[in-house]
Design a protein around this motif. Structure first.
Motif, PDB file in Angstrom:
ATOM      1  N   ASN A   2       0.742  -1.160   0.166  1.00  0.00           N
ATOM      2  CA  ASN A   2       0.043  -0.120   0.068  1.00  0.00           C
ATOM      3  C   ASN A   2       0.986   1.017   0.171  1.00  0.00           C
ATOM      4  OD1 ASN A   2      -1.674   2.250   0.323  1.00  0.00           O
ATOM      5  ND2 ASN A   2      -2.942   0.785   2.000  1.00  0.00           N
ATOM      6  N   GLN A   3       0.914   2.247  -0.917  1.00  0.00           N
ATOM      7  CA  GLN A   3       1.765   3.110  -1.112  1.00  0.00           C
ATOM      8  C   GLN A   3       1.525   4.409  -0.130  1.00  0.00           C
ATOM      9  OE1 GLN A   3       1.755   4.562  -5.364  1.00  0.00           O
ATOM     10  NE2 GLN A   3       2.680   2.721  -5.969  1.00  0.00           N
ATOM     11  N   SER A  29       0.896  20.977  -9.167  1.00  0.00           N
ATOM     12  CA  SER A  29      -0.735  21.003  -9.543  1.00  0.00           C
ATOM     13  C   SER A  29      -0.451  20.692 -11.043  1.00  0.00           C
ATOM     14  CB  SER A  29      -0.879  22.320  -9.156  1.00  0.00           C
ATOM     15  OG  SER A  29      -0.828  22.626  -7.728  1.00  0.00           O
ATOM     16  N   ALA A  30       0.439  21.466 -11.642  1.00  0.00           N
ATOM     17  CA  ALA A  30       0.352  21.212 -13.161  1.00  0.00           C
ATOM     18  C   ALA A  30       0.274  20.100 -13.648  1.00  0.00           C
ATOM     19  CB  ALA A  30       1.406  22.049 -13.686  1.00  0.00           C
ATOM     20  N   ASP A  31       1.248  19.094 -12.877  1.00  0.00           N
ATOM     21  CA  ASP A  31       1.313  17.513 -13.504  1.00  0.00           C
ATOM     22  C   ASP A  31       0.013  16.952 -13.082  1.00  0.00           C
ATOM     23  OD1 ASP A  31       2.776  14.447 -12.596  1.00  0.00           O
ATOM     24  OD2 ASP A  31       3.048  15.438 -14.576  1.00  0.00           O
ATOM     25  N   LYS A  32      -0.435  17.342 -11.841  1.00  0.00           N
ATOM     26  CA  LYS A  32      -1.954  16.741 -11.425  1.00  0.00           C
ATOM     27  C   LYS A  32      -2.912  17.154 -12.264  1.00  0.00           C
ATOM     28  CE  LYS A  32      -0.530  16.606  -6.722  1.00  0.00           C
ATOM     29  NZ  LYS A  32      -0.773  17.046  -5.190  1.00  0.00           N
ATOM     30  N   MET A  93      -7.487   6.343 -13.196  1.00  0.00           N
ATOM     31  CA  MET A  93      -6.723   7.064 -12.264  1.00  0.00           C
ATOM     32  C   MET A  93      -6.520   6.522 -10.939  1.00  0.00           C
ATOM     33  SD  MET A  93      -8.448  10.768 -12.706  1.00  0.00           S
ATOM     34  CE  MET A  93      -7.240  11.601 -11.487  1.00  0.00           C
ATOM     35  N   LYS A  94      -6.946   4.962 -10.968  1.00  0.00           N
ATOM     36  CA  LYS A  94      -6.972   4.668  -9.702  1.00  0.00           C
ATOM     37  C   LYS A  94      -5.580   4.074  -9.120  1.00  0.00           C
ATOM     38  CE  LYS A  94      -7.197   0.119 -12.106  1.00  0.00           C
ATOM     39  NZ  LYS A  94      -7.940  -1.014 -12.228  1.00  0.00           N
ATOM     40  N   GLY A  95      -4.744   3.951  -9.880  1.00  0.00           N
ATOM     41  CA  GLY A  95      -3.328   3.911  -9.448  1.00  0.00           C
ATOM     42  C   GLY A  95      -2.568   5.347  -8.891  1.00  0.00           C
ATOM     43  N   SER A  96      -3.239   6.348  -9.251  1.00  0.00           N
ATOM     44  CA  SER A  96      -2.782   7.587  -8.834  1.00  0.00           C
ATOM     45  C   SER A  96      -3.359   8.133  -7.484  1.00  0.00           C
ATOM     46  CB  SER A  96      -2.617   8.899  -9.841  1.00  0.00           C
ATOM     47  OG  SER A  96      -1.972   8.287 -11.055  1.00  0.00           O
ATOM     48  N   TYR A 143      -4.340  12.506  -4.065  1.00  0.00           N
ATOM     49  CA  TYR A 143      -3.127  11.902  -4.722  1.00  0.00           C
ATOM     50  C   TYR A 143      -2.627  10.891  -3.742  1.00  0.00           C
ATOM     51  CZ  TYR A 143      -3.932  13.644  -9.316  1.00  0.00           C
ATOM     52  OH  TYR A 143      -4.446  13.942 -10.515  1.00  0.00           O
ATOM     53  N   ILE A 144      -2.106   9.862  -3.984  1.00  0.00           N
ATOM     54  CA  ILE A 144      -1.190   9.292  -3.173  1.00  0.00           C
ATOM     55  C   ILE A 144      -0.019   9.703  -2.714  1.00  0.00           C
ATOM     56  CG2 ILE A 144       0.180   6.834  -2.835  1.00  0.00           C
ATOM     57  CD1 ILE A 144      -1.778   5.607  -4.766  1.00  0.00           C
ATOM     58  N   SER A 145       0.857  10.515  -3.447  1.00  0.00           N
ATOM     59  CA  SER A 145       1.975  11.161  -3.077  1.00  0.00           C
ATOM     60  C   SER A 145       1.673  12.652  -1.925  1.00  0.00           C
ATOM     61  CB  SER A 145       2.399  11.801  -4.274  1.00  0.00           C
ATOM     62  OG  SER A 145       1.505  12.817  -4.894  1.00  0.00           O
ATOM     63  N   ASP A 146       0.724  12.598  -1.900  1.00  0.00           N
ATOM     64  CA  ASP A 146       0.040  13.814  -0.846  1.00  0.00           C
ATOM     65  C   ASP A 146       0.374  13.239   0.503  1.00  0.00           C
ATOM     66  OD1 ASP A 146      -0.235  15.824  -2.751  1.00  0.00           O
ATOM     67  OD2 ASP A 146      -2.314  15.438  -2.899  1.00  0.00           O
ATOM     68  N   TYR A 147      -0.062  11.919   0.559  1.00  0.00           N
ATOM     69  CA  TYR A 147      -0.294  11.392   1.827  1.00  0.00           C
ATOM     70  C   TYR A 147       0.830  10.234   2.202  1.00  0.00           C
ATOM     71  CZ  TYR A 147      -4.384  13.763   2.022  1.00  0.00           C
ATOM     72  OH  TYR A 147      -5.084  15.106   1.995  1.00  0.00           O
TER      73      TYR A 147
END
Length: 153
Positions: A2-3, A29-32, A93-96, A143-147
Protein backbone atom coordinates in the motif's frame (compact mmCIF):
# COMPACT_ATOMS: atom_id res chain seq x y z
CA UNK A 1 2.28 -2.87 -0.94
CA UNK A 2 0.00 0.00 0.00
CA UNK A 3 1.73 3.15 -1.19
CA UNK A 4 -0.08 5.29 1.37
CA UNK A 5 1.95 3.68 4.14
CA UNK A 6 5.33 4.05 2.48
CA UNK A 7 7.58 6.87 3.61
CA UNK A 8 9.71 8.43 0.88
CA UNK A 9 13.44 7.70 1.15
CA UNK A 10 15.34 10.31 3.12
CA UNK A 11 18.36 10.21 0.84
CA UNK A 12 19.45 8.60 -2.37
CA UNK A 13 22.52 6.41 -2.65
CA UNK A 14 25.44 8.49 -3.93
CA UNK A 15 25.44 6.64 -7.25
CA UNK A 16 21.85 7.64 -7.95
CA UNK A 17 22.00 11.33 -6.97
CA UNK A 18 20.87 13.62 -9.74
CA UNK A 19 20.95 17.33 -10.33
CA UNK A 20 17.71 19.13 -9.42
CA UNK A 21 15.21 19.02 -12.22
CA UNK A 22 14.35 22.24 -14.02
CA UNK A 23 10.71 21.20 -14.29
CA UNK A 24 8.28 20.99 -11.35
CA UNK A 25 8.17 17.75 -9.33
CA UNK A 26 5.72 15.01 -10.32
CA UNK A 27 3.32 15.97 -7.55
CA UNK A 28 3.01 19.59 -8.74
CA UNK A 29 -0.40 21.07 -9.45
CA UNK A 30 0.32 21.33 -13.18
CA UNK A 31 1.21 17.65 -13.38
CA UNK A 32 -1.84 16.68 -11.32
CA UNK A 33 -4.13 18.63 -13.64
CA UNK A 34 -2.78 16.66 -16.58
CA UNK A 35 -3.55 13.43 -14.73
CA UNK A 36 -7.14 14.54 -14.21
CA UNK A 37 -8.02 13.79 -17.79
CA UNK A 38 -10.41 10.89 -17.72
CA UNK A 39 -11.80 9.30 -20.86
CA UNK A 40 -15.24 10.74 -21.62
CA UNK A 41 -17.02 7.51 -20.68
CA UNK A 42 -15.29 7.36 -17.27
CA UNK A 43 -15.93 11.04 -16.57
CA UNK A 44 -19.60 10.67 -17.51
CA UNK A 45 -19.97 7.58 -15.32
CA UNK A 46 -18.21 9.32 -12.41
CA UNK A 47 -20.37 12.44 -12.60
CA UNK A 48 -23.57 10.38 -12.94
CA UNK A 49 -22.74 8.27 -9.91
CA UNK A 50 -21.63 11.24 -7.81
CA UNK A 51 -24.82 13.12 -8.76
CA UNK A 52 -26.89 10.14 -7.65
CA UNK A 53 -24.97 9.89 -4.36
CA UNK A 54 -25.24 13.64 -3.81
CA UNK A 55 -29.01 13.57 -4.30
CA UNK A 56 -29.50 10.44 -2.20
CA UNK A 57 -27.33 11.67 0.68
CA UNK A 58 -28.71 15.21 0.43
CA UNK A 59 -25.27 16.81 0.23
CA UNK A 60 -26.73 20.06 -1.15
CA UNK A 61 -28.83 20.46 2.00
CA UNK A 62 -25.72 19.97 4.13
CA UNK A 63 -23.66 22.40 2.01
CA UNK A 64 -26.31 25.08 2.53
CA UNK A 65 -26.56 24.23 6.22
CA UNK A 66 -22.81 24.29 6.82
CA UNK A 67 -22.30 27.94 5.80
CA UNK A 68 -19.43 29.05 8.09
CA UNK A 69 -19.40 25.98 10.35
CA UNK A 70 -16.07 24.29 9.64
CA UNK A 71 -17.02 21.29 11.77
CA UNK A 72 -20.01 20.55 9.51
CA UNK A 73 -17.88 21.18 6.42
CA UNK A 74 -15.21 18.73 7.58
CA UNK A 75 -17.83 16.04 8.26
CA UNK A 76 -19.38 16.55 4.83
CA UNK A 77 -16.02 16.65 3.04
CA UNK A 78 -14.95 13.45 4.77
CA UNK A 79 -18.10 11.68 3.56
CA UNK A 80 -17.71 12.98 0.01
CA UNK A 81 -14.00 12.12 -0.03
CA UNK A 82 -14.78 8.48 0.79
CA UNK A 83 -17.38 8.24 -1.98
CA UNK A 84 -15.33 10.11 -4.58
CA UNK A 85 -12.25 7.98 -4.00
CA UNK A 86 -14.37 4.84 -4.10
CA UNK A 87 -15.63 5.82 -7.53
CA UNK A 88 -12.19 6.84 -8.78
CA UNK A 89 -10.99 3.32 -7.97
CA UNK A 90 -12.88 2.12 -11.04
CA UNK A 91 -11.23 4.61 -13.41
CA UNK A 92 -7.84 4.81 -15.07
CA UNK A 93 -6.78 7.12 -12.21
CA UNK A 94 -6.95 4.35 -9.61
CA UNK A 95 -3.17 3.94 -9.41
CA UNK A 96 -2.64 7.63 -8.67
CA UNK A 97 -5.38 8.06 -6.10
CA UNK A 98 -5.64 7.17 -2.43
CA UNK A 99 -7.44 3.85 -2.05
CA UNK A 100 -10.94 4.25 -0.63
CA UNK A 101 -10.35 5.25 2.98
CA UNK A 102 -12.45 4.10 5.90
CA UNK A 103 -14.35 6.82 7.81
CA UNK A 104 -11.56 7.30 10.36
CA UNK A 105 -8.89 7.61 7.67
CA UNK A 106 -11.03 10.08 5.70
CA UNK A 107 -11.50 12.11 8.90
CA UNK A 108 -7.71 12.13 9.46
CA UNK A 109 -7.13 13.32 5.91
CA UNK A 110 -9.69 16.12 6.23
CA UNK A 111 -8.34 17.13 9.66
CA UNK A 112 -4.93 17.58 8.05
CA UNK A 113 -6.25 20.28 5.69
CA UNK A 114 -4.98 23.77 6.33
CA UNK A 115 -7.33 26.76 5.93
CA UNK A 116 -6.57 27.22 2.22
CA UNK A 117 -7.18 23.52 1.48
CA UNK A 118 -10.42 23.56 3.43
CA UNK A 119 -11.58 26.59 1.45
CA UNK A 120 -10.66 24.85 -1.83
CA UNK A 121 -12.71 21.81 -0.80
CA UNK A 122 -15.67 24.03 0.11
CA UNK A 123 -15.59 25.57 -3.37
CA UNK A 124 -15.16 22.13 -4.93
CA UNK A 125 -18.05 20.74 -2.88
CA UNK A 126 -20.33 23.55 -3.99
CA UNK A 127 -19.37 22.94 -7.63
CA UNK A 128 -19.92 19.23 -7.21
CA UNK A 129 -23.33 19.34 -5.59
CA UNK A 130 -24.67 22.42 -7.38
CA UNK A 131 -23.17 21.95 -10.87
CA UNK A 132 -22.28 18.24 -10.86
CA UNK A 133 -18.64 19.20 -11.48
CA UNK A 134 -16.52 16.87 -9.33
CA UNK A 135 -13.22 17.37 -11.16
CA UNK A 136 -12.03 20.16 -8.85
CA UNK A 137 -12.26 17.86 -5.85
CA UNK A 138 -10.07 15.27 -7.54
CA UNK A 139 -7.27 17.83 -7.74
CA UNK A 140 -7.34 18.64 -4.03
CA UNK A 141 -5.26 16.25 -1.93
CA UNK A 142 -6.56 13.01 -3.33
CA UNK A 143 -3.23 11.79 -4.71
CA UNK A 144 -1.24 9.04 -3.04
CA UNK A 145 1.86 11.25 -3.08
CA UNK A 146 0.10 13.81 -0.88
CA UNK A 147 -0.22 11.26 1.92
CA UNK A 148 2.97 9.23 1.86
CA UNK A 149 4.03 10.66 5.21
CA UNK A 150 0.63 11.04 6.92
CA UNK A 151 -0.22 8.05 9.06
CA UNK A 152 -3.27 7.00 11.03
CA UNK A 153 -2.95 7.14 14.81
Amino acid sequence: MNQMDVDPPTSLPSSSKKRPAASPPASSSADKCAKLLLPDAQLTALTDIMKHKSDRKKWLVFVKEARDDDTLWRDLISDVLMHLLGELASTNMKGSMIASPNPERADDIVKSFNEAELEQWKVGMRNGVEKNNWIELIAHRTYISDYQIIRSH
